[in-house]
Scaffold this motif. Structure first.
Motif, PDB file in Angstrom:
ATOM      1  N   GLU A 218     -12.458   9.556  -3.774  1.00  0.00           N
ATOM      2  CA  GLU A 218     -11.643   8.344  -3.849  1.00  0.00           C
ATOM      3  C   GLU A 218     -12.481   7.117  -4.199  1.00  0.00           C
ATOM      4  N   ALA A 219     -13.680   7.037  -3.668  1.00  0.00           N
ATOM      5  CA  ALA A 219     -14.533   5.884  -3.966  1.00  0.00           C
ATOM      6  C   ALA A 219     -14.853   5.821  -5.449  1.00  0.00           C
ATOM      7  N   GLN A 220     -15.149   6.959  -6.035  1.00  0.00           N
ATOM      8  CA  GLN A 220     -15.441   6.992  -7.464  1.00  0.00           C
ATOM      9  C   GLN A 220     -14.208   6.612  -8.273  1.00  0.00           C
ATOM     10  N   ALA A 221     -13.044   7.069  -7.826  1.00  0.00           N
ATOM     11  CA  ALA A 221     -11.806   6.726  -8.531  1.00  0.00           C
ATOM     12  C   ALA A 221     -11.540   5.227  -8.464  1.00  0.00           C
ATOM     13  N   ARG A 222     -11.781   4.627  -7.322  1.00  0.00           N
ATOM     14  CA  ARG A 222     -11.538   3.179  -7.210  1.00  0.00           C
ATOM     15  C   ARG A 222     -12.547   2.397  -8.051  1.00  0.00           C
ATOM     16  N   GLU A 223     -13.759   2.906  -8.174  1.00  0.00           N
ATOM     17  CA  GLU A 223     -14.728   2.269  -9.062  1.00  0.00           C
ATOM     18  C   GLU A 223     -14.244   2.310 -10.509  1.00  0.00           C
ATOM     19  N   ALA A 224     -13.630   3.418 -10.912  1.00  0.00           N
ATOM     20  CA  ALA A 224     -13.107   3.527 -12.273  1.00  0.00           C
ATOM     21  C   ALA A 224     -11.974   2.540 -12.497  1.00  0.00           C
ATOM     22  N   VAL A 225     -11.119   2.363 -11.490  1.00  0.00           N
ATOM     23  CA  VAL A 225     -10.031   1.373 -11.603  1.00  0.00           C
ATOM     24  C   VAL A 225     -10.617  -0.025 -11.714  1.00  0.00           C
ATOM     25  N   ALA A 226     -11.606  -0.326 -10.882  1.00  0.00           N
ATOM     26  CA  ALA A 226     -12.221  -1.655 -10.919  1.00  0.00           C
ATOM     27  C   ALA A 226     -12.828  -1.958 -12.281  1.00  0.00           C
ATOM     28  N   ALA A 227     -13.345  -0.931 -12.939  1.00  0.00           N
ATOM     29  CA  ALA A 227     -13.975  -1.130 -14.244  1.00  0.00           C
ATOM     30  C   ALA A 227     -12.961  -1.393 -15.338  1.00  0.00           C
ATOM     31  N   THR A 228     -11.735  -0.933 -15.149  1.00  0.00           N
ATOM     32  CA  THR A 228     -10.724  -1.083 -16.203  1.00  0.00           C
ATOM     33  C   THR A 228      -9.665  -2.130 -15.887  1.00  0.00           C
ATOM     34  N   ALA A 229      -9.520  -2.500 -14.627  1.00  0.00           N
ATOM     35  CA  ALA A 229      -8.430  -3.403 -14.234  1.00  0.00           C
ATOM     36  C   ALA A 229      -8.930  -4.635 -13.496  1.00  0.00           C
ATOM     37  N   GLY A 230     -10.219  -4.884 -13.568  1.00  0.00           N
ATOM     38  CA  GLY A 230     -10.788  -5.991 -12.822  1.00  0.00           C
ATOM     39  C   GLY A 230     -10.228  -7.350 -13.210  1.00  0.00           C
ATOM     40  N   ALA A 231      -9.766  -7.499 -14.462  1.00  0.00           N
ATOM     41  CA  ALA A 231      -9.257  -8.799 -14.913  1.00  0.00           C
ATOM     42  C   ALA A 231      -8.062  -9.264 -14.094  1.00  0.00           C
ATOM     43  N   TYR A 232      -7.289  -8.315 -13.585  1.00  0.00           N
ATOM     44  CA  TYR A 232      -6.095  -8.692 -12.824  1.00  0.00           C
ATOM     45  C   TYR A 232      -6.451  -9.386 -11.516  1.00  0.00           C
ATOM     46  N   ALA A 233      -7.661  -9.120 -10.999  1.00  0.00           N
ATOM     47  CA  ALA A 233      -8.076  -9.759  -9.753  1.00  0.00           C
ATOM     48  C   ALA A 233      -8.209 -11.267  -9.916  1.00  0.00           C
ATOM     49  N   GLY A 234      -8.432 -11.732 -11.142  1.00  0.00           N
ATOM     50  CA  GLY A 234      -8.589 -13.154 -11.381  1.00  0.00           C
ATOM     51  C   GLY A 234      -7.315 -13.874 -11.761  1.00  0.00           C
ATOM     52  N   MET A 235      -6.192 -13.167 -11.752  1.00  0.00           N
ATOM     53  CA  MET A 235      -4.911 -13.779 -12.097  1.00  0.00           C
ATOM     54  C   MET A 235      -4.149 -14.089 -10.812  1.00  0.00           C
TER      55      MET A 235
END
Length: 308
Positions: A218-235
């Protein structure tokens, strides 16, 4: 489960092939961003001609750069070209940096602007002549609207209380992105259902969109999400709905885990009030194709599709 996938490809021909495969696999829908091929409506219409039942929707078309009368006529043209029911229009006001910095337009009253916009758009798509004078949008549509060949539902990207009220009062529901289960259950579903009921409208659709990865780590999967969807954290809009749902980031909002875990998490969205699930498959690890295939296999099983 009514499960849809993120739609989009580099060319119209590839979009058509993607839609045919998704329909054959039993998926209920495909959802296309406004930037797909520069404008998704034309390839969506072509894909609709080559399929028979799959829903093809926008997630989402931006309101500010396109007058609602023009948007309605574009939609009517796509529906006629598609040649069958199944086109759905998701719209939203986008975000202040896009509207202000890219389009050079004011973002001072997004709630008011969207409410006026959707009142005009939904009336036009119902075949009505709309004579409306608002503070942000106005139209006198008589003689200027193409006929709508098939019903076209309208979903509003709605996260705030006002937008949810507008979605329930005027639209056919809401299409969400990055809204965790808790946010749907406690914030979104009660408000949109109350607004629809007060307006005497049918129960609204709630299309819940989230990143999904079937993966044992799960940790690796969440890292993959963070790498592709990180821009949404700034909206801010997305961050507020994630906060309401108890997630600090897109990685925390994503649905990740093995098949049993992800199956339960998807069911929890429906239990919270979602009517449809929109999945953005996130590949994890060095073999991206195998990772995507594993997630898709589970989703296809839940959607009722046949195995390959």
């Amino acid at each position: 489960m009514r499960i849809g996938l993120t739609g989009g490809a580099a060319t119209p021909d590839k979009i058509v092939q993607q839609a045919k495969r998704a329909e054959a696999d039993g998926f209920a829908s495909l959802w296309y961003a406004s930037i797909v091929t520069g404008d998704p409506l034309t390839p969506m219409a072509l894909a609709g001609r080559e399929t028979s039942a799959i829903e093809l929707g926008t997630a989402v078309l931006q309101t500010y750069p396109c007058h609602p009368l023009l948007q309605a006529n574009r939609t009517a043209s796509a529906a006629a070209t598609m040649g069958r029911p199944g086109l759905t229009i998701g719209i939203g006001p986008s975000h202040e940096p896009m509207v202000r910095d890219v389009y050079g337009m004011s973002y001072d009253h997004p709630g008011r602007s969207t409410e006026e916009y959707i009142r005009i758009l939904t009336g036009l798509l119902r075949g009505e002549d709309v004579d409306f004078q608002g503070e942000d949008w106005s139209t006198r549509s008589a003689g200027r609207m193409a006929p709508v060949a098939h019903p076209v539902p309208v979903l509003l990207s709605a996260l705030s209380p006002r937008m949810l009220r507008v979605a329930g009062q005027y639209a056919d529901g809401t299409i969400l992105w990055m809204a965790p289960v808790k946010a749907i259950e406690e914030h979104i579903a009660p408000r949109i259902h109350a607004a629809a009921s007060a307006a005497g409208r049918p129960a609204p659709r709630i299309v819940a969109g989230l990143p999904v990865a079937v993966h044992d780590d799960e940790a690796q999967a969440r890292e993959a999400v963070a790498a592709t969807a990180g821009a949404y954290a700034g909206m801010p809009n997305y961050q507020r709905i994630m906060d309401i749902g108890g997630a600090r980031s897109p990685a925390e909002a994503a649905l990740v885990g093995d098949e049993t875990s992800v199956r339960k998490q998807l069911q929890s969205l429906l239990d919270a009030g979602a009517t449809d699930i929109w999945v953005n498959i996130v590949p994890v690890g060095p073999d991206r194709a195998a990772s995507s295939r594993r997630t898709r296999d589970l989703l296809r099983d839940l959607a009722g599709g046949a195995a390959e």
